[in-house]
Write an enzyme that holds these catalytic residues in place. Structure first.
Site, PDB file in Angstrom:
ATOM      1  CE  LYS F  36      -2.409   3.415   0.955  1.00  0.00           C
ATOM      2  NZ  LYS F  36      -2.542   3.904   2.206  1.00  0.00           N
ATOM      3  N   GLY F  39      -0.752   8.478  -0.677  1.00  0.00           N
ATOM      4  CA  GLY F  39      -0.782   9.727  -1.590  1.00  0.00           C
ATOM      5  C   GLY F  39       0.351  10.524  -0.773  1.00  0.00           C
ATOM      6  N   GLY F  73      -5.266  10.683  -0.954  1.00  0.00           N
ATOM      7  CA  GLY F  73      -5.968  11.677  -0.115  1.00  0.00           C
ATOM      8  C   GLY F  73      -5.395  12.954  -0.339  1.00  0.00           C
ATOM      9  CG  ASP F 190      -4.738   1.894   4.637  1.00  0.00           C
ATOM     10  OD1 ASP F 190      -3.633   2.210   3.787  1.00  0.00           O
ATOM     11  OD2 ASP F 190      -4.714   2.856   5.862  1.00  0.00           O
ATOM     12  CE  LYS F 249      -2.066   4.542   7.438  1.00  0.00           C
ATOM     13  NZ  LYS F 249      -2.204   4.175   6.053  1.00  0.00           N
TER      14      LYS F 249
END
Lengths: 291, 291, 291, 291, 291, 291
Positions: F36, F39, F73, F190, F249
């Site tokens: 992952k 941004g 984001g 996520d 997360k």
């Protein structure tokens, strides 16, 4: 700077080193590289075997199809002397009578080959030992009557190697040949490597020897030639600028170029990780020959 | 009857013999047969090698997947004696120090294996010699401290053999094992054959030895047992009705049955074409063991 | 010599016979052999069907790709006569009106084809019956207006046979063709066999007939020709040295050679195991034609 | 509105019709559909064969694996009568002596099967005719001594059909079986279709007959049952609410459900495109049976 | 006529319509068709998207390999105006500065592509959106300095599309290219479609636009040309008989023909099911161009 | 020491560094690693993108199957603000109305995804961008009515990723989902990464974030936890020892463990080559979570 930070920084540098290999990995991914590993390499510098094996395995893991070809000159001498069997030489080639041939087979197939295979397999079930008799891979006939069972390559059939490579294995080839009557022969390992590299359409053939490469002036280390065309080497041979043990090696290299191998490399195998440096950096170690 | 007619008639009889093998060919087509070929077989009756090889190749051509496993006891003795290295035995097993191991490797890998492979390849590029170190096929550890490098099989990985069989090759396996530190071992060839037959889910395991089979009374040839259950053999072992060199062979046979092999055959390999007769006729040669 | 020993000895001889076939098995392994089996063969010598089927199945098990093509002349005659339908012939070919065609289809597809297939399948699920209409395999058009539904081969599509062979099946082909309007045709089985052998790039085409082969002098059995070149046969045809029913057979054989088949064999199918003898011995049964 | 516009509009409607089939195409894509096509269908309404064949080919092109099974009752009657061979019936089944069996084979394999195959192949090399003897697909034994060669299905081996379907072919199966001695049998085509549908794990089995489906009251067409559970049909059979020729059909349908086929459909094959309508619309044609 | 009968009759007509498509399905089965779908098509006639998607999915289910290429001119204009970013044009091409390029990417990849993909996937998990940057599929360089990031196709690599088609997917391609420094470019979607059709050896390239096709006289709808050779179109371009937005489209079509595409079709995408009509009928919708 | 020697020595050290990675390469060869990439990573430290891409490509070349999942984001905030569209948040999640969703799609698919793909492809045609709508990979439904188009993962179909990985590609996944009516959704990246890692049976899931990992005491960097069990993390969540952005997360990480991923890693993506260090050294960078 804390200790941990220092560690991290050192690790970052290492990681960066890994990524520096990327362009080379990309260039050779899926290509075939044949490596001639000499018996001297083992005997002169025992520890070098481990770094050599690491290099071979790493090349395999990054997607290169690796074939190792080996001889075993010094080890054969040792066994013959132990058995009290004297060797005679004719025009630089060992006369190979039936008893000598037995010793050659015992050393190459019974000592050198399983040594290399079992060391490679410390890194996974990768290595598979074969000789030119397996799958009738290296077809020979006698080079001359007086040399006895010294073979001259008549034809190579790379299908067994292709199959092993396709299964993801690393073939380790002992330089034994066979004729059509099932007689085995002692064949020069450099020649076997050249012929197999040609038949496999290898990208590279690498000779790991105990000299740095080809020198313009044999006695002057500073005249090491980094890159040269096959034609230039031919001229040097005609001029007698190449001498001694380098002559057969040069001829094997030229044969490989003729068979279509893109480049042939002569390196000093005693230098740690010489193989990796040659494949993964632009910096010339030894001499590179191309068409 | 003219000469030509006589010829034709003889040929017709031969053709009929070929078709008699049909039911056996059908039954074993695509099945795996592992054959243990002893070193004695070669030394006692040199010519028997040729008929053995013919049998192996024929089985292969009629669609049977054949694996040959070999040892080389008498040949190892010969080399050790030539090198002036005496052997000692502990509980019937040769103590294998480093030097003995070198001789074992040289004989099995350098003499016996290429001999079998090159003879098979007189019939096409079929034979491929491997040892238990190739592809980490036979993983071992020392059987005991005092026996030195005598290995006990820990695990076998048949994937290399599966691959070779799939390519249509006949793998010839030398009974050498390897441990996780790349140390090679001398392993009993009967055990290697049993373990590999189990791992390959073989239909048959055939031991070609220099005795006819198992006898009810060891001293009376007329008591040869044609077929027996594994349990009966176990009882005989407990009763001490089995003695001498037959004990380890019987144990190997039982191991194979335990590993799931359908039948194990003990034959006299000196009888010409013993292998073919056992596979292609209903007439019992030697002793057949089943679960 | 005890009884058991005598048995063993006889078995050894049989085993030896099996291994004598090895060189032939090797030579034809993976090759395609097309066999034309005539309707006469069945009617003249009923038992010969069983030995023929054994031969076909054995060839299949030793790795040869076998295709059987059959006609059914005598059986068609029998049905037509039973149905009270007289046949007329023009230039040696049966005029095939709609009703005759029905009989041809019923005999070839309903009698001969399932007979051969079911007998082959006594040895395993091998035989699969097809006609030239299946998969549009044999595309025809009328040979002439006056002959009615007698077909001339325009094109053959061997893909269905290739698929069946790849699955390990033995295709049994009835000599029926089809045109682009779905009309079926009676096609000469020798021609179908030749065209299919050519399209399959067969190694051999074997005509099992009721004569021994081609004779130099048709009336003298001692002049049987063992081997001849296609050109020699052409000359014999031009010289009118070939006569009667042998003419169309000779032309079919020449067509196959022209289509690239390596050798065409004319044999007497009444001889037990004639097929096996021709493929598995060097002794000439009948006549072999080559380019 | 111009003429061209009218054309375009009509075409748009047609295109829309094509897209209406999308949900059905998606639902059955890659699934297997077995279709029993009766001999009546051919004889009663000759033109219906063409629309049936179009339906079969279309199903194939949109990704459905289609198997056609056929009988040939009326055509067998015709041949027997022509040959002057009277039939007798025992408990509704034709007594099949050797001569009757010959006629059955000649009609099914020599007439019906090539007719269907060659018509299908007007649309490409798709159809391949097979019988239950090919590849030993339908293994039988006699249903009773008095019925002669009427077979009862012992076991089906769908591997030949699987192979043909995988190659993109449309197998056309004649309802002939075979026993382990190579004797052929006359087998009810409905049963063959049910057994094959089960063995192929078919999604649908469709019986194309000459009745609309199952009626609640056999004499009242308005009582046609659109959908019913297998259990309901079983009850109707026990209540004797099913009569005449519908009884064996109902039993075959129940057998297919038992073998795991998701749905069985009984349709009037004389209705043009009955097959396509059943597969490609939600509107019930005939009767659908499900578990 | 009862209601049910009327239903059945209507259904039969529909079924017949389906079978009318058979010859076209056969002709294009396994062939590749590339479809350029314009941004206008979506904005002018929102509902047309659904029928377009149905057509695409149906082509896929009947065995055609479909690739959709799309642009998004009107949608890009809308976003630029919303962001207050004015466009300037040089020689008919939008000058594409960095900010304009961002808008192009956001519209093509963020709006148009997922719209098409998600609608296709209402019919199954078929659609996969890609751009020319994925798998380095469309390699570009700037068409001129003054046009900024307007790309000119240098080379296309169809391997990603080949892979997706092989998996049974429908690739939906946004007309974005990339150069060797990872700079993205705005590329004319017609050109991308032509280049990809050439690289995929497509059978057909279809441009779905908002005009009917090419007219002999641009102002007269009755002069629509149904079929024309590429050479005739070239002449019309030289004569200036083609004008306005049709010029680049005509050039793209000619490029595809040059690249080996068999036929290029220019259709009015606003006509419901225009795509299906063009592929599945002989009636010319729009203009067909061929070599 | 000459300059050349110094070079050689430095190179040898580099080569040694490469071989140090061998044990890790072996351990993860053929395994799947999902990464992952946030941004933030792009916006905070622009240069880090290049080293990240090098790491990803290197992992791919040494035989690891790599999947990159990304969000975006900060970039979405930027576009929304530029378009003057204010965001509101409910329980920490951005309310996503139709216009916000358009911006999310444009940023993720039109900006972030092609940026990552084109950078990866500087190293070869490896990267292929996909979203959860492609191949209906991420099936969603609305998380709640008030959140609008924020999706909750219902089911993932990894077949498209499996196919791309099998072709040797590096899939780059934008965190967009789709429901059964073709509506697209904004999904937390996520969660998408965790679900995909589970469905792909990944060996590792790595979250590259802008924090070092999980701390025992959020405010004290020295309390970074190197390794922890999933259960310990659950307890910390219940104790409220985890706070802020780390909560979701942590939940995603726990979900992956639950789905069967062997280990989940939380790293600071701003550290150069963080990814490589985590995979290729034993030294813990960040926090590793395991079952």
């Amino acid at each position: 700077m804390t200790a941990a930070q220092a560690d991290i920084e050192e690790l970052s540098i290492k990681a960066h080193t890994l990524t520096e290999a990327l362009p080379y990995i990309k260039r050779f991914w899926g290509k075939t590289v044949v490596i001639k590993y000499g018996g001297n390499a083992v005997s002169d510098e025992p520890k070098s075997l481990d770094t050599f094996v690491e290099d071979v395995v790493l090349l395999n893991f990054v997607g290169i199809r690796v074939v190792v070809v080996h001889g075993g000159g010094p080890q054969i001498d040792a066994l013959l002397s132990r058995l009290g069997h004297a060797s005679s030489f004719v025009r630089g080639l060992r006369v190979t009578d039936a008893e000598t041939l037995e010793s050659v087979k015992m050393v190459l197939l019974g000592q050198m080959n399983p040594l290399l295979v079992s060391r490679i397999n410390l890194h996974g079930a990768l290595g598979v030992g074969v000789s030119g008799a397996d799958g009738s891979m290296v077809l020979c006939r006698a080079i001359s009557e007086e040399h006895g069972y010294v073979g001259k390559v008549v034809r190579v059939d790379p299908s067994l190697l292709e199959n092993l490579l396709q299964m993801g294995r690393i073939p380790v080839v002992a330089s034994i040949g066979v004729d059509e009557e099932a007689q085995l022969y002692n064949v020069n390992a450099d020649l076997v490597a050249s012929e197999l590299a040609g038949a496999l359409k290898a990208e590279k053939l690498v000779f790991l020897t105990n000299v740095e490469g080809i020198r313009g002036d044999a006695s002057d280390p500073s005249t090491l030639i980094r890159q040269m065309k096959a034609d230039e080497l031919k001229e040097m041979l005609q001029d007698n600028s190449i001498s001694g043990g380098m002559i057969p090696k040069a001829n094997s290299a030229l044969l490989a170029i003729e068979r279509g191998v893109a480049s042939v490399h002569l390196l000093d195998g005693r230098l740690p990780h010489a193989l990796l440096l040659e494949v993964f950096t632009d910096h010339g170690i030894g001499t590179m020959l191309y068409a």
